[in-house]
Design a protein around this motif. Structure first.
Motif, PDB file in Angstrom:
ATOM      1  N   TYR A  39       5.670  -8.887  -5.548  1.00 56.06           N
ATOM      2  CA  TYR A  39       4.585  -8.762  -4.578  1.00 56.06           C
ATOM      3  C   TYR A  39       4.485  -7.369  -3.981  1.00 56.06           C
ATOM      4  O   TYR A  39       3.403  -6.961  -3.555  1.00 56.06           O
ATOM      5  N   THR A  40       5.581  -6.633  -3.899  1.00 54.49           N
ATOM      6  CA  THR A  40       5.503  -5.272  -3.362  1.00 54.49           C
ATOM      7  C   THR A  40       5.829  -4.224  -4.425  1.00 54.49           C
ATOM      8  O   THR A  40       6.269  -3.117  -4.112  1.00 54.49           O
ATOM      9  N   SER A  41       5.589  -4.588  -5.666  1.00 51.96           N
ATOM     10  CA  SER A  41       5.776  -3.652  -6.777  1.00 51.96           C
ATOM     11  C   SER A  41       4.478  -2.883  -7.022  1.00 51.96           C
ATOM     12  O   SER A  41       3.428  -3.223  -6.471  1.00 51.96           O
ATOM     13  N   PRO A  42       4.511  -1.865  -7.871  1.00 54.51           N
ATOM     14  CA  PRO A  42       3.273  -1.144  -8.210  1.00 54.51           C
ATOM     15  C   PRO A  42       2.247  -2.015  -8.928  1.00 54.51           C
ATOM     16  O   PRO A  42       1.084  -1.609  -9.060  1.00 54.51           O
ATOM     17  N   TYR A  43       2.652  -3.225  -9.369  1.00 52.56           N
ATOM     18  CA  TYR A  43       1.765  -4.074 -10.142  1.00 52.56           C
ATOM     19  C   TYR A  43       1.033  -5.101  -9.283  1.00 52.56           C
ATOM     20  O   TYR A  43       0.195  -5.851  -9.772  1.00 52.56           O
TER      21      TYR A  43
ATOM     22  N   ALA B 268       0.080   2.199  -2.017  1.00 50.83           N
ATOM     23  CA  ALA B 268      -1.363   1.995  -2.164  1.00 50.83           C
ATOM     24  C   ALA B 268      -1.953   1.367  -0.910  1.00 50.83           C
ATOM     25  O   ALA B 268      -3.067   1.713  -0.490  1.00 50.83           O
ATOM     26  N   TYR B 269      -1.206   0.454  -0.300  1.00 53.18           N
ATOM     27  CA  TYR B 269      -1.675  -0.174   0.940  1.00 53.18           C
ATOM     28  C   TYR B 269      -1.831   0.870   2.042  1.00 53.18           C
ATOM     29  O   TYR B 269      -2.796   0.838   2.817  1.00 53.18           O
ATOM     30  N   ALA B 270      -0.886   1.795   2.137  1.00 56.45           N
ATOM     31  CA  ALA B 270      -0.961   2.842   3.156  1.00 56.45           C
ATOM     32  C   ALA B 270      -2.200   3.705   2.936  1.00 56.45           C
ATOM     33  O   ALA B 270      -2.914   4.057   3.885  1.00 56.45           O
ATOM     34  N   ALA B 271      -2.472   4.034   1.676  1.00 56.78           N
ATOM     35  CA  ALA B 271      -3.642   4.850   1.365  1.00 56.78           C
ATOM     36  C   ALA B 271      -4.935   4.099   1.676  1.00 56.78           C
ATOM     37  O   ALA B 271      -5.884   4.668   2.243  1.00 56.78           O
TER      38      ALA B 271
END
Length: 270
Positions: free
Chosen positions: A231-235, A241-244
């Motif tokens: 769930y918190t992987s790059p996939y 990505a969430y921060a961005a």
């Protein structure tokens, strides 16, 4: 037509649709019932719905929503917007003080957009149609707002696709009810209780992901060995990505007048 209970228990997220069009009378009925029957703060109804059926316009939304194929398959796309523009224009027309162009206004309108989206969803599902929510709305908030010509203090919050289902997916599991429901005050759980709450989800969810060859290969390559890590992987939901995306959402709020354009200043100070 299904009852509310039947509709809720039959809910599935549908990602494959038949090409059948939805009669305009059905669309009108569902939207009218939802608007008339959904709660609203002060009865100001701080939302707008953008209904998209045109194939070319859907294709552009398909691009903005990370090219998810069901956007092209489904005959109907509805974008739910947090919208104070209409109300603020009315206030100006009547010589009233301006308001709602602030973060609290955004929060109220965003909540109302989600409320009306669920009412619309229930209306379509009760009639046998399938829907899928698209979280990509927030990821492309500013681009979607520009494409739909949304004015100041109006931003997209969520989007659904609607159509005749062409699949029958299994019902997604939920945690035990005690994980969600707290008596009187919030009840924190111990590590052992947390293990018990997530045990079935971790097994079934991990099995589902491992049944997809491309995801299995990615997990093996990336050393992902559990559902939580997935769930918190790059996939999946990558923290970076969430921060961005969080920053992009903040910029969209500033650009549409819900936040001061200069951080740290109130709108009255600018």
């Amino acid at each position: 037509m299904k009852t509310v209970a039947e509709t809720l228990t039959a809910h599935r997220s549908i990602r494959q649709f038949k090409p059948d069009e939805i009669p305009q009378t059905i669309i009108d009925e569902v939207l009218h019932e939802a608007i008339m029957g959904t709660s609203s703060s002060g009865n100001l109804n701080s939302y707008s719905l953008i209904v998209t059926r045109d194939p070319e316009r859907k294709r552009r939304l398909y691009e903005l929503h990370s090219e998810q194929e069901f956007v092209l398959q489904a005959p109907l796309v509805i974008t739910f917007c947090a919208d104070w523009y209409r109300t603020r224009q009315w206030l100006e027309l009547r010589g009233a003080r301006d308001n709602f162009n602030n973060f609290l206004g955004y929060q109220v309108a965003a909540n109302e957009a989600m409320l009306i989206s669920q009412s619309v969803t229930l209306g379509f599902e009760a009639r046998g149609y399938g829907i899928c929510y698209m979280g990509t709305t927030l990821q492309a908030m500013q681009e979607i707002a520009d494409y739909l010509n949304l004015p100041e203090t109006c931003l997209p919050i969520t989007t659904i696709v609607v159509g005749v289902p062409d699949e029958q997916p299994e019902r997604r599991e939920r945690l035990p009810m005690r994980a969600y429901i707290h008596d009187e005050t919030y009840q924190e759980v111990s590590p052992s209780e947390l293990e018990e709450l997530y045990a079935a989800r971790e097994e079934s969810g991990w099995q589902r992901y491992m049944s997809m060859p491309h995801l299995r290969a990615l997990c093996e390559e990336g050393g992902i060995t559990s559902l939580a890590q997935m769930y918190t992987s790059p996939y999946k939901y990558d923290p970076d990505a969430y921060a961005a995306t969080s920053q992009q959402v903040l910029e969209a709020l500033r650009g549409r007048g819900f936040l001061p354009s200069t951080p740290g200043l109130s709108q009255t100070e600018e």
